[in-house]
Write a protein that holds these residues in place. Sequence first.
Motif, mmCIF file in Angstrom:
data_model
loop_
_atom_site.group_PDB
_atom_site.id
_atom_site.type_symbol
_atom_site.label_atom_id
_atom_site.label_comp_id
_atom_site.label_asym_id
_atom_site.label_seq_id
_atom_site.Cartn_x
_atom_site.Cartn_y
_atom_site.Cartn_z
ATOM 1 N N THR A 708 47.570 2.443 67.951
ATOM 2 C CA THR A 708 47.254 1.894 69.272
ATOM 3 C C THR A 708 45.807 1.437 69.336
ATOM 4 N N ALA A 709 44.912 2.184 68.665
ATOM 5 C CA ALA A 709 43.494 1.828 68.652
ATOM 6 C C ALA A 709 43.177 0.732 67.641
ATOM 7 N N GLN A 710 44.207 0.247 66.919
ATOM 8 C CA GLN A 710 44.053 -0.806 65.901
ATOM 9 C C GLN A 710 43.012 -0.425 64.848
ATOM 10 N N ASP A 711 43.096 0.830 64.425
ATOM 11 C CA ASP A 711 42.199 1.333 63.386
ATOM 12 C C ASP A 711 42.576 0.695 62.051
ATOM 13 N N PRO A 712 41.649 -0.032 61.401
ATOM 14 C CA PRO A 712 41.998 -0.720 60.144
ATOM 15 C C PRO A 712 42.315 0.218 58.999
ATOM 16 N N THR A 713 41.948 1.509 59.111
ATOM 17 C CA THR A 713 42.230 2.457 58.028
ATOM 18 C C THR A 713 43.567 3.181 58.220
ATOM 19 N N THR A 714 44.331 2.772 59.233
ATOM 20 C CA THR A 714 45.610 3.434 59.493
ATOM 21 C C THR A 714 46.548 3.331 58.293
ATOM 22 N N SER A 715 46.424 2.243 57.541
ATOM 23 C CA SER A 715 47.327 2.044 56.398
ATOM 24 C C SER A 715 47.228 3.175 55.385
ATOM 25 N N LEU A 716 46.051 3.825 55.299
ATOM 26 C CA LEU A 716 45.906 4.941 54.364
ATOM 27 C C LEU A 716 46.795 6.114 54.774
ATOM 28 N N LEU A 717 46.864 6.397 56.064
ATOM 29 C CA LEU A 717 47.741 7.454 56.544
ATOM 30 C C LEU A 717 49.206 7.065 56.351
ATOM 31 N N GLU A 718 49.511 5.804 56.599
ATOM 32 C CA GLU A 718 50.884 5.345 56.410
ATOM 33 C C GLU A 718 51.315 5.516 54.953
ATOM 34 N N ARG A 719 50.420 5.204 54.029
ATOM 35 C CA ARG A 719 50.738 5.362 52.607
ATOM 36 C C ARG A 719 50.944 6.833 52.255
ATOM 37 N N PHE A 720 50.144 7.700 52.873
ATOM 38 C CA PHE A 720 50.293 9.133 52.612
ATOM 39 C C PHE A 720 51.678 9.621 53.044
ATOM 40 N N LEU A 721 52.132 9.156 54.212
ATOM 41 C CA LEU A 721 53.441 9.570 54.703
ATOM 42 C C LEU A 721 54.552 9.015 53.809
ATOM 43 N N VAL A 722 54.382 7.788 53.332
ATOM 44 C CA VAL A 722 55.360 7.227 52.403
ATOM 45 C C VAL A 722 55.409 8.056 51.116
ATOM 46 N N ALA A 723 54.256 8.520 50.665
ATOM 47 C CA ALA A 723 54.200 9.325 49.444
ATOM 48 C C ALA A 723 54.942 10.646 49.630
ATOM 49 N N ILE A 724 54.801 11.233 50.818
ATOM 50 C CA ILE A 724 55.524 12.483 51.080
ATOM 51 C C ILE A 724 57.025 12.241 51.012
ATOM 52 N N GLU A 725 57.466 11.130 51.601
ATOM 53 C CA GLU A 725 58.895 10.814 51.575
ATOM 54 C C GLU A 725 59.384 10.628 50.139
ATOM 55 N N GLN A 726 58.592 9.942 49.324
ATOM 56 C CA GLN A 726 58.989 9.736 47.935
ATOM 57 C C GLN A 726 59.060 11.056 47.174
ATOM 58 N N LYS A 727 58.161 11.956 47.487
ATOM 59 C CA LYS A 727 58.144 13.242 46.784
ATOM 60 C C LYS A 727 59.319 14.129 47.193
ATOM 61 N N MET A 728 59.630 14.129 48.511
ATOM 62 C CA MET A 728 60.691 15.018 49.012
ATOM 63 C C MET A 728 62.077 14.419 48.840
ATOM 64 N N GLY A 729 62.160 13.106 48.908
ATOM 65 C CA GLY A 729 63.458 12.458 49.005
ATOM 66 C C GLY A 729 63.728 12.099 50.451
ATOM 67 N N THR A 730 64.439 11.007 50.668
ATOM 68 C CA THR A 730 64.621 10.478 52.019
ATOM 69 C C THR A 730 65.352 11.454 52.929
ATOM 70 N N GLU A 731 66.405 12.088 52.433
ATOM 71 C CA GLU A 731 67.212 12.970 53.286
ATOM 72 C C GLU A 731 66.394 14.164 53.774
#
Length: 754
Positions: A708-731
């Motif tokens: 919402t604050a249009q923080d340009p570094t938000t993509s780093l957090l998004e990548r971290f969450l994607v990494a967690i999903e890849q590590k755990m598995g989607t389900e």
Amino acid sequence: MQRGDQPGNHSAEPIASSQATPLPLAQGNTSGVNNYNNNYNTHSAYNTYNTVLSPTPIAVEPARDQSARVAFGINATTPPLANPQTTMQRADEINTIQRMFGDVHTSAVFLIGTPGTGKSTLAALLYQRLQLAKRTGMSAPKYMVWLTIGTYTTLPDIIAAILEGLGVPDNGLFLLRPEQQISALLRALRRPADNALIVLDQFELLLHPETNQGVAGRGVLPLFLEMLQTDLGTSRILLTSYNSPYNEEKITDPHVRSYLVTRISVPEGTALLQQRGIQGRPEEITYIWQRCAGHAYALVLCSALIHLSKFSLDHLLNSPDYRPLWSGDVTANLIIAIHYFLNPTQNAIVHALSLFYEPVPKEGIFMTITGEELQNQRKSGHAEVVAAFEQEMQLLTQYGLIQAVMNASNHPCYTLHPILRQYTLEHFMEDMSQRGQTGHVPPWPGKNGNKSTSDDDKQLKNALVAGHVQVATYYEHVIQEVCPPREQRQGLQDIAPIITTLRHLCLGQRWQRACNLLFNEGLHEYMVQWGAWSTLIGLYTAMLPPFGVLRPQDEGLVASHVGMLYGRIGEQQQSKVYFDQAVALQRSIGDQHGEAITLTNQGELLRLHRDYKQARQNFEHALSLITSLPDNQTKSVIYHNLGLLSQQEHDYTQAYTYYVDALKLAMQLQQAQNTGMILTNLGMLLYEQRHHQEALAVLFSALQIRQTAQDPTTSLLERFLVAIEQKMGTEQYTKLCVEALEIQPQVLARFTNP
């Protein structure tokens, strides 16, 4: 020396990349007291998450085929106008350069040569030929990007503009390390189906910076030059420069070639003069070509002089009064003679334009000269003044003394050739007009035998100072016209007129006025948040001694900020020098609040370099200095840094306490971005302690706030969450997300309740 094709070389050493990981290490507070970054290096297992970075950029829609793009820090995104009726087309040279690009082993070509030989014009002609080929369905690069480099352009500015032109913009580019920026550019250039031609005009301004701006952030330049010597796939880069940055004796497998642009031939010179309406006997044309040494810009100046003076070629060549024109530095003599024949309006236009280091619309030139707006002059019944001004602008452009380029709005902007601009600045106070001379001849060098005195130098300096203040006044007007309100600013282009105003205020010795404007407009926060650290260093150092003078309290604060910024770009020695200056000054004037900010900024850098003991001393001392002061913002920053420090020391209980204290203060201050950053690190702390449900509950809240604050570094957090999903598995990840959202209100309440 003849024009030719020479292999390039370079001897730049690679930059150390021991921290070259896609996710930043515990970045902390990048703006001192106003901004936070994430602490991603909370557990060694997280290093595997770096693999979530795709080797190629995310696909986006192709860039629009538009006449110009908005690009921060770039003087022009279209080539200079090359009218075929007045510009020699140089087909043979263009064919040679195209053949060089056809070599699969060639990645880049440098067009090199002395100023005024026509390097930019040659590049523009090639660019326009390929544009025409593209429009007619012939073979041409899919993407074509033209960038004219300016006095204050940085390489990150260039990389960002190239990525934008290639249809793969990266809003967080300025926050990446130099090697990551180069990697992003290389990936974009190597896309098999998306070949590109990139033209970087006036590249010498990066190799030989004219200002102290070039001192900061130079680490990316060797990396860029190293990149040019690699395989760019089917993309090619064309650069114009006075010389090549490579040493051909020290490279065995070059991917960069040089093409020397020297004098034009007699037939070419004849054609150029005829295209510009100059007629004469063959022997007269040949003599002019000889005296101008085949120098393209000198021949343009010669044609302009003939039009202005209305003299025949025979008179200029044979009159005793004009014999000095053809001896010594002919180009400089031609400029002297041109100044002599300029009428007052033309003279004012050329002098005003010399003060601008970037192309400017005619409104800026008019306002610099008169202090009035064009529109107001028309409305107030002075239309004839405006008409006369516009007529002289048209004539000077027609004669080639003013160069026109189109801006992002497809409106013409104007600039002087560097040779004419430099001479005009150096002789700004000299009256070279007809009314200022005796004997009815131009003031040739040595005519009066007078050398510059200290009084002359002082008058020149004062005149330039006054001129830059006038230019700054114009840009202050532009700020009101085009800059969005502070809460609506989304990128550096939204504050570009403010940055330009600051530079001209400093050149006009209005350093305190510039400092006030910078802080009143919140530029420190914006530029730190968007990663324009080197640009901000350039602005600050122009205000500090030995260049400028500020009030002691502001000088201490600015020096503190410069120390922090130099630390951010990895120049630790410079960082320490400015921190030491700031603390010494702040203690001498009893500025405890300023000293606390300086100690906090320095403490953050100490923490990043794992000097935890000294970092903690800095934070605790800073906290003691402001305990009784109503400054919850700085207190929140200190608590946040202490939380990061405690987490790095594995004192998780203390880290949790500090994060919560920092979060409560940030929320009281309604600082959305800082709140999002603190929540991010709090979530990371919980994840490191394997409280996965609570961690995701906090991280999802942080993600929403930062988006919402249009923080340009938000993509780093998004990548971290994607990494967690890849590590755990989607389900399993989906199940965890549902559980986290269910408990989110209760988890957040623990942190936010009194």
